[in-house]
Every structure is written in structure tokens, then in C-alpha cells.
Design a protein around this motif. Structure first.
Motif: not given
Ligand code: ADP
Ligand code: 5GP
Length: 202
Positions: A185-196
Motif C-alpha cells: 500500500s505504501r508503494r502505490r504509484t499515486q503516492r510517489h509521483l514526485k519520484l517520477l
């Protein structure tokens, strides 16, 4: 502003193994904040104030409810249990994820406020095993064990509202499954858009 943290709620009938699993998750995932609940029930031998619960008087608990200081609360087996609003607010605002252990009614209150949260229901392998574990824990008198067993039926009617179901037959396996759910759950893409974005800019 950083993204708000997410909540992980663990519920299940008394004796399902919530405290055992919560203790392991707490040790294995130190970056996950843990909400210590308030209760008016007396501490069991070995329980520590501020670690297992904040043990408060009924008067103090009621003052907090009246002052709007509780994120959720419930009366269970003649005692009040609840989660501090301040803890929930501060942790999530800081972008940290929060792990809580509540009964099914507390979880329902949180689900309304945090529909994106992850709600894990812990199921004992059978009623018989649950009864053996409750009695084996030897922390309650017979009347209290019966009270807890009677509540199982009610708690199970709410299980289907949870996002995840874990069977606690083997503790190691159940801990691994709960931790896997949290990690995924913590790796959901929407939570990490900044990394992209950062990768694009690099
Ligand atoms: P809860 O917090 O849900 O009321 P506990 O974590 O206190 O439940 O677990 C109830 C009892 O069952 C405890 O004595 C605990 O050590 C034991 N227990 C928990 N999980 C298992 C398991 N997978 N196998 C055997 N005993 C377990
Ligand atoms: P126990 O007395 O066995 O520690 O807990 C009794 C019940 O209270 C369990 O079902 C547990 O999930 C629930 N409980 C513990 N903390 C909280 C809380 O903060 N809020 C709510 N609603 N229930 C809680």
C-alpha cells in the motif's frame, strides 16, 4: 506541501492476535507511527502506560470526548477505548503513515473519515482456537472471557467491510502478510509521483 500519510487499521475479535502482530509490526517497521490508544480499563500484568495504552480515568476520557479530542471512541466490555485526534492529525499532516488497533466500530468511524485507508481484519483459524487462545492468555476472568467470546459474532458481521483479511493460524505468516499489505500500500504509484518527476528532471 508533502503528501498526507495514510492510515492502517488492524481489527479482529479479542484474542485474534492483534496485540501480538502490532508489537511485531512496531518493531519491524520503525518508520510507521503507532497510535497508542486510551482506555479506562485497568492495566493487565506487564502492560505499560504509554506503551500498551494510556490508562486514564472515565472522568478524564469523558472530558476528552466532550472537548472533541478523540478521533474515534467506543465503549467495549464496560470500558471506554479510543484514539487521540491530536496524534492522528499530527502524524498524517507530517506525511507519516499511522498504524492503529481498534475494534470494528472504531474502524467504521475511521473508514468514513479516511476512505483511502487500509483496513485489515484479523481472523483466527477457528472459533475453537480463538477460545483456546483467549483462555491461554489468562489475562481475564472466566466471565470476561465469555463476554469476549460473545462479541465475536458481532465483530464478524463487520469483517466484509475491510479492505484485507488475514488469518492468524501461524503468527510468523500472519505478521509477514500484514507487513506485505502495508508495504504494498505504501508503494502505490499515486503516492510517489514526485519520484517520477525527479527522475525525469535528472
Ligand atoms: P488480541 O490483541 O487480538 O486480543 P493477543 O495478541 O493478545 O490478541 O493474542 C491472544 C493470545 O493468543 C495471546 O496469548 C497470544 O500470545 C496468542 N497468539 C496470538 N497469535 C497466535 C498464533 N498465531 N498462534 C498461537 N498463539 C497465538
Ligand atoms: P483489550 O481490552 O483486550 O486490550 O481490547 C478490547 C478491545 O478494544 C479490542 O477489540 C480492541 O481492538 C479494542 N481497542 C483497543 N484500542 C482501541 C481504540 O483505540 N479504539 C477502539 N474503538 N477500540 C480499541
Amino acid at each position: 506541501m508533502s503528501q498526507a500519510g495514510q492510515i492502517f487499521v488492524l481489527s479482529g475479535p479479542p484474542g485474534a492476535g492483534k496485540s501480538s502482530i502490532a508489537a511485531r509490526v512496531r518493531a519491524d517497521m520503525p518508520d510507521l507511527a503507532y497510535s497508542v490508544s486510551l482506555t479506562t480499563r485497568p492495566p493487565r500484568p506487564g502492560e505499560r502506560d504509554g506503551v500498551d495504552y494510556y490508562f486514564v480515568t472515565r472522568q478524564e476520557f469523558q472530558r476528552r470526548i466532550a472537548a472533541g479530542e478523540m478521533a474515534e471512541h467506543e465503549e467495549i466490555f464496560g470500558n471506554l477505548y479510543g484514539t487521540s485526534q491530536k496524534v492522528v492529525g499530527q502524524v498524517l499532516e507530517q506525511g507519516q503513515d499511522l498504524f492503529l488497533d481498534t475494534d470494528v466500530n472504531g474502524a467504521e468511524q475511521l473508514q468514513k473519515r479516511f476512505p483511502e485507508g487500509v483496513f485489515i481484519f484479523l481472523l483466527p483459524p477457528s472459533r475453537k482456537v480463538l477460545e483456546e487462545r483467549l483462555r491461554g492468555r489468562a489475562t481475564e476472568e472466566e466471565s470476561q472471557v465469555r463476554q469476549r467470546l460473545e462479541r465475536v459474532r458481532y465483530e464478524l458481521t463487520k469483517a466484509k467491510n475491510y479492505t484485507h483479511l488475514v488469518v492468524n493460524d501461524n503468527l510468523e505468516k500472519a505478521v509477514a502478510e500484514v507487513e506485505a499489505i502495508i508495504t504494498a500500500s505504501r508503494r502505490r504509484t499515486q503516492r510517489h509521483l514526485k519520484l517520477l518527476e525527479e527522475f525525469q528532471a535528472s
